[in-house]
Structures are given as structure tokens and as C-alpha cells.
Design a protein around this motif. Sequence first.
Motif, PDB file in Angstrom:
ATOM      1  N   LEU A   9       9.223   8.536 -12.268  1.00 61.28           N
ATOM      2  CA  LEU A   9      10.387   7.683 -12.008  1.00 61.28           C
ATOM      3  C   LEU A   9      11.051   8.065 -10.691  1.00 61.28           C
ATOM      4  N   ARG A  10      11.143   9.367 -10.443  1.00 63.01           N
ATOM      5  CA  ARG A  10      11.726   9.814  -9.178  1.00 63.01           C
ATOM      6  C   ARG A  10      10.902   9.300  -7.999  1.00 63.01           C
ATOM      7  N   LEU A  11       9.582   9.390  -8.104  1.00 63.25           N
ATOM      8  CA  LEU A  11       8.717   8.936  -7.013  1.00 63.25           C
ATOM      9  C   LEU A  11       8.806   7.426  -6.824  1.00 63.25           C
ATOM     10  N   ALA A  12       8.932   6.693  -7.931  1.00 63.44           N
ATOM     11  CA  ALA A  12       9.085   5.240  -7.834  1.00 63.44           C
ATOM     12  C   ALA A  12      10.383   4.891  -7.112  1.00 63.44           C
ATOM     13  N   THR A  13      11.449   5.605  -7.452  1.00 64.21           N
ATOM     14  CA  THR A  13      12.742   5.390  -6.795  1.00 64.21           C
ATOM     15  C   THR A  13      12.646   5.745  -5.317  1.00 64.21           C
ATOM     16  N   LEU A  14      11.945   6.827  -5.038  1.00 67.36           N
ATOM     17  CA  LEU A  14      11.760   7.266  -3.653  1.00 67.36           C
ATOM     18  C   LEU A  14      10.993   6.217  -2.849  1.00 67.36           C
ATOM     19  N   ASN A  15       9.973   5.624  -3.456  1.00 71.26           N
ATOM     20  CA  ASN A  15       9.190   4.602  -2.762  1.00 71.26           C
ATOM     21  C   ASN A  15      10.022   3.369  -2.443  1.00 71.26           C
ATOM     22  N   ILE A  16      10.946   3.029  -3.336  1.00 69.84           N
ATOM     23  CA  ILE A  16      11.845   1.901  -3.065  1.00 69.84           C
ATOM     24  C   ILE A  16      12.723   2.232  -1.859  1.00 69.84           C
ATOM     25  N   MET A  17      13.231   3.469  -1.837  1.00 73.37           N
ATOM     26  CA  MET A  17      14.034   3.898  -0.692  1.00 73.37           C
ATOM     27  C   MET A  17      13.216   3.857   0.591  1.00 73.37           C
ATOM     28  N   PHE A  18      11.959   4.306   0.520  1.00 76.17           N
ATOM     29  CA  PHE A  18      11.109   4.299   1.704  1.00 76.17           C
ATOM     30  C   PHE A  18      10.818   2.869   2.170  1.00 76.17           C
ATOM     31  N   THR A  19      10.739   1.932   1.240  1.00 74.99           N
ATOM     32  CA  THR A  19      10.532   0.534   1.626  1.00 74.99           C
ATOM     33  C   THR A  19      11.747   0.010   2.374  1.00 74.99           C
ATOM     34  N   LEU A  20      12.934   0.383   1.902  1.00 79.61           N
ATOM     35  CA  LEU A  20      14.156   0.038   2.638  1.00 79.61           C
ATOM     36  C   LEU A  20      14.139   0.666   4.030  1.00 79.61           C
ATOM     37  N   MET A  21      13.732   1.915   4.075  1.00 82.71           N
ATOM     38  CA  MET A  21      13.715   2.637   5.341  1.00 82.71           C
ATOM     39  C   MET A  21      12.661   2.074   6.285  1.00 82.71           C
ATOM     40  N   ALA A  22      11.531   1.623   5.732  1.00 84.30           N
ATOM     41  CA  ALA A  22      10.466   1.066   6.568  1.00 84.30           C
ATOM     42  C   ALA A  22      10.974  -0.122   7.371  1.00 84.30           C
ATOM     43  N   GLU A  23      11.818  -0.935   6.753  1.00 86.89           N
ATOM     44  CA  GLU A  23      12.396  -2.074   7.469  1.00 86.89           C
ATOM     45  C   GLU A  23      13.203  -1.591   8.672  1.00 86.89           C
ATOM     46  N   ASP A  24      13.989  -0.544   8.476  1.00 81.54           N
ATOM     47  CA  ASP A  24      14.775   0.022   9.582  1.00 81.54           C
ATOM     48  C   ASP A  24      13.865   0.581  10.671  1.00 81.54           C
ATOM     49  N   VAL A  25      12.802   1.263  10.247  1.00 87.17           N
ATOM     50  CA  VAL A  25      11.876   1.870  11.209  1.00 87.17           C
ATOM     51  C   VAL A  25      11.184   0.788  12.034  1.00 87.17           C
ATOM     52  N   TYR A  26      10.722  -0.268  11.368  1.00 87.21           N
ATOM     53  CA  TYR A  26      10.066  -1.361  12.095  1.00 87.21           C
ATOM     54  C   TYR A  26      11.013  -1.970  13.126  1.00 87.21           C
ATOM     55  N   MET A  27      12.244  -2.201  12.719  1.00 90.26           N
ATOM     56  CA  MET A  27      13.233  -2.771  13.640  1.00 90.26           C
ATOM     57  C   MET A  27      13.450  -1.840  14.834  1.00 90.26           C
ATOM     58  N   SER A  28      13.532  -0.558  14.553  1.00 90.47           N
ATOM     59  CA  SER A  28      13.742   0.421  15.619  1.00 90.47           C
ATOM     60  C   SER A  28      12.572   0.425  16.597  1.00 90.47           C
ATOM     61  N   LEU A  29      11.354   0.372  16.067  1.00 92.43           N
ATOM     62  CA  LEU A  29      10.170   0.384  16.927  1.00 92.43           C
ATOM     63  C   LEU A  29      10.085  -0.881  17.780  1.00 92.43           C
ATOM     64  N   LEU A  30      10.504  -1.996  17.222  1.00 90.18           N
ATOM     65  CA  LEU A  30      10.466  -3.250  17.984  1.00 90.18           C
ATOM     66  C   LEU A  30      11.391  -3.204  19.199  1.00 90.18           C
ATOM     67  N   ASP A  31      12.370  -2.309  19.166  1.00 91.37           N
ATOM     68  CA  ASP A  31      13.308  -2.185  20.286  1.00 91.37           C
ATOM     69  C   ASP A  31      12.785  -1.283  21.400  1.00 91.37           C
ATOM     70  N   ASP A  32      11.591  -0.706  21.202  1.00 92.95           N
ATOM     71  CA  ASP A  32      11.019   0.184  22.215  1.00 92.95           C
ATOM     72  C   ASP A  32      10.313  -0.655  23.283  1.00 92.95           C
ATOM     73  N   PRO A  33      10.844  -0.703  24.503  1.00 92.90           N
ATOM     74  CA  PRO A  33      10.239  -1.542  25.549  1.00 92.90           C
ATOM     75  C   PRO A  33       8.871  -1.042  26.006  1.00 92.90           C
ATOM     76  N   ASN A  34       8.555   0.215  25.694  1.00 96.84           N
ATOM     77  CA  ASN A  34       7.284   0.795  26.141  1.00 96.84           C
ATOM     78  C   ASN A  34       6.161   0.643  25.114  1.00 96.84           C
TER      79      ASN A  34
END
Length: 338
Positions: A133-158
Motif C-alpha cells: 500500500l505504501r508503494l502504491a501511494t508512492l507511485n501515485i505521488m511519483f505520477t504527480l511528480m512526473a507531470e512536474d518533471v516533464y513540464m520542467s524539462l520542456l522549459d529547457d531551451p537546450n
Amino acid sequence: MNHLNTPDPGTTDIVVLNSQERALVNRVFENLRVYSPETMVGIATRVMDLERLSVSISRYPSMYERGVLAGQTRSTETLIDTLCAYSDGERLLTLPTKAILGQGFLVAKFHAFSAITKVAVNSFFSDEDTQELRLATLNIMFTLMAEDVYMSLLDDPNLNETVRRAIAESLAELWEHRLDPNVLSVAPVLDAVWTVRDQIAPNFGTMIGTSELLLLSIALDDNWQKFISTQLGNSDVISSMEEFIFGLSFEDISLIRTELKNRGLTAIGRDEVPEIIGHKGTGSNEDPRVFYRAYTQRRNNANARKRLSAKGPWKTLEDHYMQFIFEQKHIKANNGGN
């Protein structure tokens, strides 16, 4: 209580529970059916609320729907073009409604699984079930975080343009079903590195090369091993890893190093850190909220340094590692899949 089914992967619906989550929740129902029917009903209500929310959000246009509005074509390609062209400040009001509302769905799902995990911890559930259950909850958090990471990477001009579009495509897929296949490989690695932090003796002279970290790397997947072996010549990666491992900002770490030099010391215990920097570092490893909060703090600090052209990492470790994975896929595709 009927067992919960994952929607047909061919649909455009948000997936309430993937197959592993469904099996886990059904096991929770079975455990509680006899021992605590009232608690089971409460959890079932939470899950049904998620289902209703999913149905409502899924009524909005799919990321893959093609249409014309006021003479303008809307398609997956135009969405990806927009994601690649617009900066963070411009992007919000151009995003699909389903993408915006879907993030709220994931937060609600995180709360639901956090509540279920608390029930398991305070009940008769086995350690194995509680950990799942802890790992399932963690994976949900990581999915939320993945969205932030993708957005951050898209802002990299290089960023390589092909890699940029691949990231935008993954973001669109995440928005469509609120699932991200990359999380399945990234989450266990980052969780393991995060968990081992307390086992690593702080060495603010040279963190990289710490035996515990290297031993950990051997036990993790090939991507992480390759990341460690090829990227540690990058000063931004080194600094971002130090922030991740020690739960301190680059500025705090620099202050500690200066203080150690002034005192003629080479090492310091974790319990001595607050005295130098004036506050405590990142706390418990157990709560996924702590992980997410630490990530957002590091991301905000990195963005501030980037704007000011200041010293220190301009990306988080999560950004670097996810970018590395996409770049490896790009290299593999160019080499014919080898």
C-alpha cells in the motif's frame, strides 16, 4: 462488494485503478469484510468517489481527439507543438481542461490511498500488505511528480528537439489516463536512493564516491547504473544529487563546507547540521508528502538559480534522471533499437 475493474486501455477514460492497485484494494476489502465492515464501506465510498470523478473528467475532450473550432484545428500534434513552444508562464491557459482537472483526480487518489495505508498500519494487516500500500501511494505521488518533471524539462531551451517532443508525448499520455509507464521504472530507483539517505554518512567534502551509494547503485536497474557512471562528470548532476541525498539546498551545503573549512574539520554529523544552517533538513523518509515537498523545494530553488544565473544546480536530480532516460531511448531508436 464487487471487485473493481480497470477500464479498457483502448478508451480515453482516466484509469481509476491499474491492475496492481485493483488487486491490492480488493485484498483490502477481503481483509476488512469480516473484521471491520464499517471501515470497508468507508474505503469503498472513497473508491466510488474516485470513479465518479474519473467519469466526469473523462467527459472532456481526449488528448487524441481531432477537431476544428473557429477554423483552428485541434489535435495531438497541435497539443505537442503548444507544449514545446510555450514557456511555463504561458502554458496554463493553453492546457486542455482534462489535463487540469486530472491533476486534482490524482491528488484525490493519493489521499484515498494514504487513508487506506493508515487503516492498514493501525489494523491487523501484514507488513507485506502495508508495504504494498505504501508503494502504491508512492507511485501515485511519483505520477504527480512526473507531470512536474516533464513540464520542467520542456522549459529547457537546450533540450534535443526530438527528446522534447517525446517528453511532450509522454505528458499527453499521462494526462489522458493519469498513468505514466516511466514511473514504473523511475519510482523504485528514486525511492531506494531516498530511503538510503539515512545510511549514508554525511561527507560534505566529496559526497560522490560514498561507498553506500555505489553499493546501492549496483543493486538498482541498468538505467541508474549507467546514469551514475556517465553523468557524474556533470557538476549540475553532482550538486543536484547532493541536495537529494542530504535533504539540504546547495546554499546550505556550501555554507557547511565553508564552516568546516574555517573550523579545520573534514566531516560533520547530521545532528550538528541545524546549528550551522539555522534549520533542519528534509525529514522522515516514510511519508511520500515529504518526498514531494522536498522535490518542489529543490525545483523552486533550481528555477530561481536559473533565472538569476546563480551558482548551484539548475535542475533537480529527478529532472536529470528522467531526461537521461528519454535521451537513452532516443539513442536506442537512432541505433535501430540496439
